[in-house]
Scaffold this active site. Structure first.
Site, PDB file in Angstrom:
ATOM      1  N   LYS A   1       0.839  -1.199   0.000  1.00  0.00           N
ATOM      2  CA  LYS A   1       0.000   0.000   0.000  1.00  0.00           C
ATOM      3  C   LYS A   1       0.872   1.246   0.000  1.00  0.00           C
ATOM      4  CE  LYS A   1      -1.940   1.753   3.793  1.00  0.00           C
ATOM      5  NZ  LYS A   1      -1.739   3.230   3.795  1.00  0.00           N
TER       6      LYS A   1
ATOM      7  N   ASP B   1      -3.659   3.999  -1.795  1.00  0.00           N
ATOM      8  CA  ASP B   1      -4.610   4.417  -0.760  1.00  0.00           C
ATOM      9  C   ASP B   1      -4.683   5.941  -0.753  1.00  0.00           C
ATOM     10  OD1 ASP B   1      -6.390   4.303   1.338  1.00  0.00           O
ATOM     11  OD2 ASP B   1      -4.834   4.100   2.870  1.00  0.00           O
TER      12      ASP B   1
ATOM     13  N   LYS C   1      -7.589   7.809  -1.213  1.00  0.00           N
ATOM     14  CA  LYS C   1      -8.840   8.331  -0.645  1.00  0.00           C
ATOM     15  C   LYS C   1      -9.329   9.565  -1.409  1.00  0.00           C
ATOM     16  CE  LYS C   1      -7.801   6.657   4.033  1.00  0.00           C
ATOM     17  NZ  LYS C   1      -6.391   6.277   3.863  1.00  0.00           N
TER      18      LYS C   1
ATOM     19  N   ASP D   1     -13.368  14.691  -4.198  1.00  0.00           N
ATOM     20  CA  ASP D   1     -13.426  15.986  -4.870  1.00  0.00           C
ATOM     21  C   ASP D   1     -14.711  16.010  -5.681  1.00  0.00           C
ATOM     22  OD1 ASP D   1     -12.668  18.461  -6.199  1.00  0.00           O
ATOM     23  OD2 ASP D   1     -10.587  17.929  -5.748  1.00  0.00           O
TER      24      ASP D   1
ATOM     25  N   THR E   1     -10.692   3.513  10.569  1.00  0.00           N
ATOM     26  CA  THR E   1     -10.607   2.746  11.803  1.00  0.00           C
ATOM     27  C   THR E   1     -10.068   3.545  12.988  1.00  0.00           C
ATOM     28  OG1 THR E   1      -8.487   1.852  11.041  1.00  0.00           O
ATOM     29  CG2 THR E   1     -10.442   0.494  10.697  1.00  0.00           C
TER      30      THR E   1
ATOM     31  N   ARG F   1       2.430  -0.877  11.066  1.00  0.00           N
ATOM     32  CA  ARG F   1       3.458  -0.871  12.102  1.00  0.00           C
ATOM     33  C   ARG F   1       3.882  -2.234  12.623  1.00  0.00           C
ATOM     34  NH1 ARG F   1       0.636   4.414  14.701  1.00  0.00           N
ATOM     35  NH2 ARG F   1      -1.046   3.452  13.512  1.00  0.00           N
TER      36      ARG F   1
END
Length: 237
Positions: free
Chosen positions: A35, A62, A64, A67, A117, A208
């Site tokens: 990603k 990713d 997002k 507009d 999330t 992470r």
């Protein structure tokens, strides 16, 4: 040796493209899906995407997108030409319809971002939403499918109900994944890899726990081993 699991997507949340590529090299054949998010866009994210595709990897952009529909359609058309595999847009009906139009006949799959999330009910109330996280997610899944996208980004906390209500022929890509014993960090709605897959997620985005590990490849292999026991193979990405 465990093979790469196509359901595992590693987040390249690194400060530089060089750091991201060092992680990719450290993971080697253990991971095949990556990603690229907002952190890397302005400093070479698309060049990194091209490099990954040339190396035979799958790429999840990713970004997002959010507009006016005409701009989203044009942006999606540009991104579809790069050969990327997945692209996120915000799960608003006009935005998603524009993205579907923009990807045309390419192989790019569109995901509607339902509720991130890091949000919980209290945060959504503060933002002015009348829905809690669960109800807002379900409403946006319904709108996503009506708009013709290929799947949604949703927490594992909602995945089981999404599957029960809407069926099994679309992608549910789930961030906020934390192996047992890991810190939740800034995530509010987290799940373990095994439970997320068992609840209906098709792909897991993990950052992470892998990209900050002392041995990223070992961390990825441990997660893949758990995934292998949890769920049948997903809808194809």
């Amino acid at each position: 040796m465990l093979q790469a699991d196509p359901r595992l997507i590693v987040a390249l949340d690194k400060p530089t493209v060089s750091d991201a590529w060092a992680l990719i090299e450290a993971l080697g054949d253990t991971v095949n899906f990556y990603k690229i998010g907002l952190q890397l866009i302005p400093i070479g994210g698309m060049e990194l995407s091209t490099r990954l595709k040339q190396a035979g990897k799958q790429v999840f952009l990713d970004y997002k997108l959010h507009d006016i529909p005409a701009t989203v359609e044009k942006a999606t058309r540009s991104l579809a030409d790069t050969g990327a595999d997945l692209l996120t847009v915000h799960a608003e009906p006009a935005v998603m319809r524009a993205a579907v139009a923009g990807r045309g006949k390419s192989g790019l799959k569109i995901l509607g971002v339902t509720v991130m999330t890091c949000y919980d009910d209290a945060m959504l109330t503060e933002m002015g939403y009348a829905y809690g996280a669960r109800d807002l997610v379900l409403r946006r899944v319904e709108q996503s499918l009506e708009a013709g996208v290929d799947g949604v980004v949703a927490s594992a906390h909602e995945a089981r109900e999404i599957r029960q209500r809407f069926g099994g022929d679309f992608l549910i890509v789930t961030p906020g994944i934390r192996p047992a014993g890991s810190s939740a960090d800034d995530q509010k709605r987290v799940a373990t890899p095994g439970s997320a897959l068992s609840d209906g997620s098709t792909h897991l985005v993990i950052g992470r726990p892998i990209n900050a590990a002392a041995d990223p490849a070992a961390a990825a292999r441990a997660i893949i081993a758990e995934m292998a026991t949890a769920s049948p193979q997903p809808v194809s990405a």
